[in-house]
Every structure is written in structure tokens, then in C-alpha cells.
Design an enzyme around this catalytic site. Structure first.
Site, PDB file in Angstrom:
ATOM      1  CE  LYS A 167      -5.259  -3.621  -2.035  1.00  0.00           C
ATOM      2  NZ  LYS A 167      -4.888  -5.448  -1.862  1.00  0.00           N
ATOM      3  CG  ASP A 198       8.732  -8.186   9.508  1.00  0.00           C
ATOM      4  OD1 ASP A 198       8.588  -6.629  10.013  1.00  0.00           O
ATOM      5  OD2 ASP A 198       7.784  -8.555   9.050  1.00  0.00           O
ATOM      6  CB  SER A 216      -1.014  -3.506  -1.926  1.00  0.00           C
ATOM      7  OG  SER A 216      -1.178  -5.026  -2.935  1.00  0.00           O
TER       8      SER A 216
END
Length: 536
Positions: free
Chosen positions: A324, A310, A299
Site C-alpha cells: 500500500k 533502503d 502502509s
């Protein structure tokens, strides 16, 4: 005229649709009410109406995704206290020893410390009700110790070396719950922060930890998110922003009834990378970051990890994360219960949704995913992880391949050492024998330990758990049915047992940072992070 007729027809059609929807909704409510009324009035045995309603809500949510849940008022309070960052009570860390509450540490500047309660004290009664030697549950003891701010807890305390029972009136107060487990320097230039969850206070705690480490000479950081199950999305976004440049995308959410929302760095982060070109995070001249994750990182922890990966801001070390990628909205009900309903997916800056596959209503299969990873060899071999090309994405600056559809794959894989934890060690830990024996040792030797080791560094360099204590721990296991299968198993167990007991002793004498400072001496993930950051 024709246009007016068309608009009128469309309006009537829309009103008819709304009316039909409302009628359908009322029919559903009426149906649920009739079923409840019939059961309460006609069922052969007596029933609890409140329980029937709760079971109905749980039943509806169970047919949705695995993360849409219901919690009753008691469960809701237990779930929200750690995320809110505080609770009201007397302010002690404790453990149960021989059916008696023993204070590990009073909370610094908390109500118990203020009246003179010290580590090693045994609280035997609250308001003249015995809580020691009466087989009272830990939950019931906590209920008696906690209470509204300003109320008084009348405690009876037994202290080693004093024959009389001591009495303390402790005025309950707000007690902070910290989400950062450890902050310390791994090397003269590499700092380490371990975050256990993302709560309302995590960002503030993180800034304090960063300031502390910077003053100690930190250039690079190891951010440990292992076993971090998540928490508040906003806390994760705020924290990630400290490593990025103003306007950098951190995460975005999108759902059927919820429009896309972007979370971006609101300002230049204090620990952002001063880029001089397309250097990798490990080639950066300053402020390099390594993020540690494992199969239990989920999460909000995945939001931070995904954003830094990224944006090519950090190197990720460890094992594929939980996966998640669903966002829950808490819906508070009038009696204090709560529904946490999935409203949207979240996506990393490259567009990845890292939610792992699930079958609606099949929570058992979802929960067995980690076990299936172990059986498939994924946790012990990077070659066991395979992705479809359709799940391939690219990082935003260096265009490295990353994948969605089931957790975040690290840049550097560190296998789980299944041989490290022997059966003997697992069973000793499961029965709390290791913790209990450590508490006994500290209780019997606290003053001598404090006198012999004035500083933690001195303790870390010179202290070794006595052989007699290790033998006593294994002997206690034998008494409780934990048999040693062979001398080889015993010898393989001793190194980790000794390290863990040393770390627990350090925790009891100092705090959790000292515990992790010792445990991380044997962590392959931490060793890998230091190795990567030590390369120029």
C-alpha cells in the site's frame, strides 16, 4: 501595444477557462440535486434521503482506488479512536463468557481499578439495565460502558466467592489505547518490540519501550511489524528517524495536486548505527536491527520497513508486504462522517513506489491478492516471487538490489507454515472455543495460579496446560460441531493448542508482552531474527 493586447487576450482566456470550470462544477451539483429531488419526490416507495447521499458518495469513491473510502459518523468514531490513542469509558479489558461480561484486567490506574474492580469480576448490569444473560451485542454493551469523561457508570458486579451483588459507581475518564503490543527481552542482549498500528501516541510509546529495554541491557532490536496495517505517516516517520542520522531521507510523497514533500530524520537517532565503513547491518558493532514483516504489513509499517532497508540500516525478515503506497487525506464532513481520499503516492528513499497494481473500481480483485499469493505458492516459497528489471532499485549505501511495484521483499524469506495450523485448530479458534475454555480455566484457578507462580518467568518455565483442560477444549469443540477427523489430526493440533492456551493464561494473569513472550517461542520469524543477531 501588441504585448498589451496579447496579455489581455491571455487574461480573458484564463478567466473564460475558470468561468467554464465553475459552470461545469455548478452543472454537476445541479444534476446531483435534481436526481436526489426526483427520487425523493417521485419514487414508488419511501426512501431515506440521507442514505441516498451516502450511497452516492460511496459509489463515486468505489470507482477510484481501493483505499479512497467513506465512513458514516459511527464508523468514523470507531476508526479514529484507536488512532487518536484514547477513548472515554470505565477502563477494563473484558471478554464475553457464557453471555456475561468478564473483566480480564482493569486498566492500570484507570477508573475501574480505582474503585476496586478486579480481574474475574462479572459486570451484570449498567444503570440497572441487565447486560448479562440477555443476548446483548458486544457493541451495545460497549456503548453503555463508554461515555463522556466525568459521567458516572453505575455497575452491578458478581464476584466469585461473594454471594451478594456488588455495586460500584465508576467515574468515566480518558482511557489510553496502546499501539505497542509487546515489549520484552528475547535474550540478555536482544530486545523485542511489537507494534500493532501507528497511532498518535506510537512514537511516545516507542521511546518508552526503548528506554525500558535499554535499561535491561539491550544491544540489538527485533522490531515486529507483522500484521501491522499502518496508521499515521508522521508517526512512522518519527519512529524511523530514531534509527537514522540527521537529514537521512525516510519517505517522500507526491501527487497530481500535492507537491513533493520529503520526510527526513530531524536529528541523530538514539539507536542510529555508528558506521565504521560499509559494513552491513548484521556486521555492525552495535545496535543492530531486524524488522519482521508479513503479507499483512501495510502502509505506515511499509514506510518504516522501506526506510530502514533502503538506508541499509536494518535487515528485513519475513514475507513480501501488502503493498500500500497511497496516502489518504481525511476530509471531515459536517455530520461527523468522513471521506479518506487518496491524494498522493509515497516513495521509499531509493525512489520505490511499493503500491501493488490495482484496477479502478475492481476492489474484489484487489482484496483477493493475498489469496492469490497463497495459491501461487509465494507465501511458502521465495522462488515464486519474480520482478521485472524495470522495478529494480538500489539501496543508498550498499547498493543492494530492491524492488518496487508491489510491497517490500524481505532480505531473508520465512515461509508461512501452512501445516502448523490444522483444520481442527482453525475451527476451534474461529468459534472462540480456545479463548472461552482458557477464560474458564483462569476463572476457576486464578488464586492458585497466582500463589504457585509468583513471577512470569517461573510460570513460563514450569507451567504446562493440564491434559484435562486440553481434552475439555476439544470435547467442547465436538459439542459445537468441530469434529476430530483422526487421531493424527488431534496429535498435530495439541502442541500449538497447548502453547496458545498457555500464552492466553499468561495474558490474563499479566499482560500482552507475556502473551507474545510465550507465542514467540514457536515463531520461525523470531527464531530467524535471533539466529541472525547471534552471529558475530
Amino acid at each position: 501595444m501588441k504585448r498589451i493586447i496579447t496579455l489581455t487576450a491571455m487574461t480573458l482566456l484564463l478567466l473564460g477557462t475558470i468561468s467554464a470550470q465553475r459552470s461545469t462544477e455548478m452543472d454537476r451539483i445541479r444534476k446531483m440535486h435534481m436526481a436526489l429531488s426526483a427520487i425523493e419526490a417521485l419514487y414508488v416507495d419511501s426512501v431515506n434521503g440521507d442514505r441516498l447521499v451516502e450511497d452516492a458518495i460511496r459509489g463515486m469513491l468505489e470507482k477510484l482506488d481501493p483505499h479512497s473510502t467513506y465512513s458514516d459518523p459511527k464508523e468514523t468514531k470507531q476508526l479514529t479512536e484507536p488512532l487518536n490513542g484514547s477513548f472515554e469509558g470505565i477502563g477494563v479489558q473484558f471478554n464475553m463468557v457464557d453471555d456475561t461480561l468478564m473483566v480480564i484486567q482493569p486498566v492500570s490506574k484507570g477508573p475501574s481499578e480505582k474503585v476496586g474492580i478486579v480481574a474475574g469480576d462479572r459486570i451484570v448490569a449498567v444503570a440497572d439495565t441487565a447486560i448479562a444473560g440477555v443476548k446483548m451485542s458486544k457493541e451495545e454493551i460497549m456503548r453503555r460502558l463508554r461515555g463522556p469523561k466525568g459521567t458516572v457508570a453505575q455497575l452491578k458486579v458478581v464476584r466469585r466467592g461473594i454471594s451478594d451483588t456488588l455495586r460500584f459507581d465508576v467515574v468515566r475518564d480518558k482511557i489510553p489505547v496502546y499501539s505497542i503490543d509487546a515489549t520484552y527481552m528475547l535474550t540478555p542482549t536482544i530486545g523485542y518490540i511489537r507494534i500493532g498500528s501507528f497511532s498518535a501516541t506510537t512514537y511516545k510509546e516507542f521511546l518508552e519501550s526503548m528506554k525500558k529495554l535499554t535499561l535491561q541491557g539491550m544491544d540489538d532490536l527485533v522490531l515486529d511489524l507483522q500484521s501491522n496495517g499502518g496508521g499515521y505517516l508522521q508517526a512512522a516517520a518519527d519512529l524511523a528517524g530514531e534509527f537514522l542520522e540527521q537529514g537521512d531521507l525516510i519517505v517522500y510523497t507526491n501527487g497530481r495536486t500535492v507537491p513533493r514533500r520529503d520526510y527526513k530524520a530531524s536529528a541523530n537517532g538514539a539507536f542510529r548505527l555508528h558506521r565504521q565503513g560499509n559494513e552491513t547491518p548484521l556486521q555492525a558493532p552495535d545496535h543492530r536491527v531486524v524488522v519482521l514483516v508479513d503479507q499483512f504489513s501495510a502502509s505506515a509499517a511499509e514506510i518504516v520497513t522501506g526506510a530502514l532497508q533502503d538506508q541499509d540500516r536494518a535487515v528485513v525478515v519475513g514475507r513480501r508486504t501488502f503493498g500500500k503506497g497511497l496516502v489518504q487525506r481525511p476530509i471531515e464532513l459536517p455530520d461527523g462522517s468522513m471521506i479518506r481520499l487518496t491524494m498522493a503516492h509515497y516513495y521509499t528513499p531509493s525512489g520505490r513506489c511499493i503500491q501493488k497494481p490495482y484496477e479502478k473500481g475492481n476492489k474484489k480483485s484487489y482484496e483477493e491478492d493475498i489469496l492469490n499469493r497463497l495459491k501461487s505458492g509465494e507465501l511458502t516459497s521465495a522462488d515464486s516471487i519474480h520482478y521485472a528489471d524495470s522495478l529494480r532499485f538500489e539501496t543508498l549505501r550498499l547498493h543492494r538490489a530492491v524492488y518496487g511495484g508491489g510491497g517490500i521483499t524481505p532480505d531473508y524469506f520465512v515461509p508461512q507454515d501452512t501445516a502448523h495450523y490444522t483444520r481442527l485448530h482453525r475451527e476451534l479458534a474461529a468459534k472462540s472455543i480456545i479463548i472461552q475454555q482458557t477464560l474458564h480455566y483462569v476463572d476457576n484457578n486464578r488464586e492458585r495460579l497466582k500463589a504457585d507462580y509468583a513471577t512470569f518467568e517461573d510460570f513460563r518455565q514450569r507451567f504446562t496446560v493440564p491434559k484435562a483442560t486440553l481434552d475439555a477444549t476439544i470435547a467442547e469443540g465436538e459439542k459445537q460441531g468441530v469434529k476430530v477427523s483422526s487421531d493424527d489430526e488431534r496429535q498435530k493440533t495439541l502442541p500449538l493448542l497447548s502453547l496458545q492456551m498457555k500464552a492466553l493464561i499468561a495474558r490474563d494473569l499479566w499482560d500482552m508482552s507475556e502473551y507474545y513472550a510465550i507465542m514467540n517461542e514457536d515463531s520461525e520469524m523470531v527464531k530467524k531474527a535471533v539466529e541472525l543477531l547471534s552471529k558475530q
